[in-house]
Enzyme design. Structure first.
Site, mmCIF file in Angstrom:
data_model
loop_
_atom_site.group_PDB
_atom_site.id
_atom_site.type_symbol
_atom_site.label_atom_id
_atom_site.label_comp_id
_atom_site.label_asym_id
_atom_site.label_seq_id
_atom_site.Cartn_x
_atom_site.Cartn_y
_atom_site.Cartn_z
ATOM 1 N NE ARG A 51 -3.909 -2.216 0.468
ATOM 2 C CZ ARG A 51 -3.851 -3.455 -0.033
ATOM 3 N NH1 ARG A 51 -2.883 -3.804 -0.859
ATOM 4 N NH2 ARG A 51 -4.783 -4.331 0.266
ATOM 5 C CB SER A 100 -8.872 -0.907 4.415
ATOM 6 O OG SER A 100 -9.355 -2.103 3.871
ATOM 7 C CD GLU A 121 -5.275 1.130 2.558
ATOM 8 O OE1 GLU A 121 -4.882 0.114 3.165
ATOM 9 O OE2 GLU A 121 -6.135 1.092 1.650
#
Ligand code: FAD
Ligand code: NAP
Length: 338
Positions: A164, A238, A334
């Site tokens: 990520r 998320s 994130e």
């Protein structure tokens, strides 16, 4: 060009949390020359922010600079030996690209079906799902350097991809605007069903030899079942990354929490499921003000009832503190916060 810049534009339709903030200035890029024009007019010397589908952003206040929405369109491909090189413009919808590849029998993107957002954002956080990451199929991207006005090509090794993460989210954050991405797809690639949920759903459907279309359909089905649809419940997927911890940390946690969900990365490191940690803190399905935690997946924060971005941010801070108090694990957001 000046006339293309709109003043005081509501960003509510442009972010999947559905946060009602405004951008002081807003411009939609439909031709790459627009970027050169913005540069020549000195507009990159002020604050600016690039936006794709707004599915990985939380606005906590009005945006006082220039918001640049990328809307460049087009997809094409060439075949070289056993690979297909698919090139898509930055404003293409990611899931449309996935289905373009499936329709052309190009394997490699099917596990990432139905991830919201645009092609241009796909390298930024090295998107991934169900055992596949963008870095596995990325060949190059063409980006506009907002400091020099030049177009620059980045190849895979230039991008510092990791879980990520990429150079566009770290060292070059808010410097390059990705206008085009080329994916290198191995035409003899095998299908990846390693995530339990995929195998289970294939079995339910009595599919023994799945095609890439089967995988994309199964993944899309699981996602619709499990995740909130941003068109009805605001969210950005998320909210936190799954933490990667050293083996010693996992061993410490296993003493008090023998059932902790974890996956081996290599001999030295393990991935913990952040959703499980949050659920153990009692947050699954709970609300704080207008913000909430999704009842089917505690990793997803939602706009439960006309939340402000600040309320969602505060909930994320409360969760960070609770997870740290219980597990001594520092979660990392994130989602990009503005
Ligand atoms: P935006 O939210 O518009 O922007 C994200 C960041 O990238 C910002 O910092 C922005 O400035 C920058 N950016 C955007 N476009 C460009 C560009 N052209 N050039 C340079 N910088 C740019 N993510 C996953 O990885 N896996 C998943 O499975 C997944 N599932 C999700 C499920 C749901 C329901 C939702 C709402 C989100 C999910 N996400 C997932 C997060 C999100 O879809 C991805 O991060 C996606 O790549 C964001 O694309 P976007 O165009 O919406 O980016
Ligand atoms: P899940 O299946 O409930 O699993 C929880 C977590 O455990 C996942 O995040 C995944 O990590 C990890 N995991 C599960 N099976 C694994 C395996 N066989 N090997 C290694 N790791 C495994 O997760 P979910 O929430 O329904 O999501 C399913 C997939 O979609 C995941 O890959 C997830 O990343 C992706 N997704 C991402 C977002 C986002 O916004 N980033 C939102 C929704 C879904 P990984 O996340 O590292 O894969």
């Amino acid at each position: 060009m000046e006339s293309l810049i709109q003043e005081n534009v509501s960003l509510k339709p442009f972010n999947t949390f559905g946060i009602a903030v405004q951008a002081k200035q807003f411009v939609e890029i439909t031709k790459r020359e627009h970027l050169s024009q913005l540069f020549n007019e000195g507009l990159f010397k002020q604050d600016f922010l690039v936006l794709g589908g707004g599915s990985n952003i939380l606005f906590t206040q009005d945006y006082t600079g220039l918001l640049i929405k990328i809307n460049l369109k087009g997809i094409g491909y060439t075949i070289q030996q056993n690979h297909s090189f698919v090139t898509a413009q930055g404003g293409e919808v990611w899931n449309d690209l996935v289905w373009y590849c499936i329709d052309h029998q190009f394997p490699g993107l099917e596990n990432m079906a139905l991830i919201p957002g645009t092609v241009g954002a796909s390298p930024v956080q090295n998107i991934g799902a169900y055992g596949t990451e963008l870095m596995h199929v990325f060949y190059s991207c063409l980006a506009f350097d907002t400091t020099s006005g030049q177009f620059v090509t980045f190849y895979k090794d230039d991008c510092n991809f990791s879980y990520r993460e990429s150079i566009f989210k770290s060292k070059y954050k808010n410097r390059y605007i990705i206008i085009e991405v080329t994916y290198k797809l191995d035409l003899s690639a095998t299908i990846n069903t390693s995530y339990g949920a995929i195998e289970k759903e294939l079995s339910n459907r009595q599919i023994q030899h799945p095609t890439i279309k089967d995988i994309a359909e199964v993944v899309s089905y699981i996602r619709v079942e499990k995740l909130p649809d941003p068109s009805t419940v605001g969210n950005a997927g998320s909210f936190f990354k799954n933490p990667i911890v050293p083996k010693s940390t996992l061993q410490r946690l296993l003493i008090d929490f023998p059932e902790i969900v974890h996956y081996k990365i290599d001999e030295k490191s393990y991935k913990l499921a952040a959703g499980w940690l949050i659920e153990q803190c009692g947050w699954k399905g709970k609300k704080q003000g207008g913000a909430g935690v999704w009842h089917n997946q505690a990793l997803v924060l939602i706009n439960a009832n006309q939340a402000t971005g600040q309320e969602i941010f505060e909930l994320s801070s409360t969760i960070l503190n609770d997870v740290y108090s219980k597990f001594e694990i520092q979660l990392e957001r994130e989602v990009n916060i503005f």
